[in-house]
Enzyme design. Structure first.
Site, mmCIF file in Angstrom:
data_model
loop_
_atom_site.group_PDB
_atom_site.id
_atom_site.type_symbol
_atom_site.label_atom_id
_atom_site.label_comp_id
_atom_site.label_asym_id
_atom_site.label_seq_id
_atom_site.Cartn_x
_atom_site.Cartn_y
_atom_site.Cartn_z
ATOM 1 N N HIS A 108 0.842 -1.205 0.000
ATOM 2 C CA HIS A 108 0.000 0.000 0.000
ATOM 3 C C HIS A 108 0.876 1.254 0.000
ATOM 4 O O HIS A 108 0.601 2.208 -0.713
ATOM 5 C CB HIS A 108 -0.892 0.035 1.244
ATOM 6 C CG HIS A 108 -1.929 -1.040 1.313
ATOM 7 N ND1 HIS A 108 -2.107 -1.826 2.435
ATOM 8 C CD2 HIS A 108 -2.858 -1.458 0.419
ATOM 9 C CE1 HIS A 108 -3.112 -2.666 2.222
ATOM 10 N NE2 HIS A 108 -3.576 -2.472 1.012
ATOM 11 N N LYS A 151 -16.603 -6.759 5.964
ATOM 12 C CA LYS A 151 -15.373 -7.574 5.941
ATOM 13 C C LYS A 151 -14.923 -7.951 7.347
ATOM 14 O O LYS A 151 -13.957 -8.699 7.495
ATOM 15 C CB LYS A 151 -14.254 -6.816 5.231
ATOM 16 C CG LYS A 151 -14.456 -6.717 3.732
ATOM 17 C CD LYS A 151 -13.190 -6.260 3.047
ATOM 18 C CE LYS A 151 -13.331 -6.371 1.547
ATOM 19 N NZ LYS A 151 -12.140 -5.872 0.848
ATOM 20 N N ARG A 160 -2.268 -6.246 -8.372
ATOM 21 C CA ARG A 160 -1.201 -7.230 -8.185
ATOM 22 C C ARG A 160 -1.266 -8.242 -9.327
ATOM 23 O O ARG A 160 -1.227 -7.859 -10.477
ATOM 24 C CB ARG A 160 -1.323 -7.891 -6.808
ATOM 25 C CG ARG A 160 -0.849 -6.989 -5.683
ATOM 26 C CD ARG A 160 -1.385 -7.420 -4.356
ATOM 27 N NE ARG A 160 -2.844 -7.361 -4.347
ATOM 28 C CZ ARG A 160 -3.594 -7.508 -3.284
ATOM 29 N NH1 ARG A 160 -3.046 -7.749 -2.141
ATOM 30 N NH2 ARG A 160 -4.906 -7.408 -3.363
ATOM 31 N N SER A 209 -2.869 -7.648 2.938
ATOM 32 C CA SER A 209 -3.130 -7.500 4.375
ATOM 33 C C SER A 209 -3.509 -8.844 4.987
ATOM 34 O O SER A 209 -3.078 -9.177 6.095
ATOM 35 C CB SER A 209 -4.273 -6.508 4.619
ATOM 36 O OG SER A 209 -3.932 -5.239 4.146
#
Ligand code: ADP
Length: 163
Positions: free
Chosen positions: A18, A42, A91, A129
């Protein structure tokens, strides 16, 4: 006034990946707002306040980046900031489908808001994460992947790394 870009995410917690995206965005745009989403669905490991505080600590050296929290529709938030640019990181292939779907949905709702993708650096292309939380929860060392303040916060939740 200059161009303002919004970099939204859950940042649970913020990683070196990030930071890399934010740093590169900050070199292109006059100002970047890193927007920490409440993301209640989430069920984040860190509270919104913790995620914001960690992001502020990590991004302190970037003078033209500010950290704010938001909830609700991203496009509404982007407009409320006087911006029309959304930054997202890409990514591997895995991100592509979801990210393009999101960008198209947002464009449908707000044609004036453009999403710009920044490709992950090779060294962080595997980093997420959730991976960092997973490693930490098994006693692994995450110091290569996160800022020391984030490593400390992870140790508070999951215990000190065993190696
Ligand atoms: P979200 O819940 O919105 O996906 P994340 O915090 O997981 O929030 O990610 C925010 C953005 O940062 C996403 O666009 C994601 O693809 C990107 N990102 C996450 N990790 C990396 C990384 N290692 N390198 C580049 N971009 C990344």
């Amino acid at each position: 006034m200059g161009t303002l870009a919004v970099y939204p995410g859950t940042f649970d917690p913020i990683t070196c990946g990030h930071l890399d995206v934010a740093t590169r965005a900050a070199a292109i745009f006059d100002r970047v707002v890193l927007a920490v989403a409440a993301s209640e669905r989430k069920d984040p490991a860190f509270s919104l306040e913790e995620r914001v505080a960690l992001a502020r600590e990590v991004l302190k050296p970037l003078e033209n980046v500010t950290v704010v929290e938001f909830s609700g529709l991203l496009v509404d938030f982007v407009r409320s900031q006087g911006s029309h640019v959304v930054i997202r990181g890409l990514r591997a292939i895995g991100d592509f489908e979801y990210e393009v779907q999101l960008a198209n949905l947002n464009r449908r709702m707000a044609p004036d808001v453009e999403t710009i993708f920044i490709a992950a650096s090779q060294e962080y292309a595997f980093l997420s994460s959730s991976m960092v939380r997973e490693i930490s929860s098994h006693g692994g060392n995450v110091s290569d992947f996160v800022h020391p303040a984030v490593a400390t916060a992870l140790a508070d939740v999951y215990g000190e790394p065993r190696r």
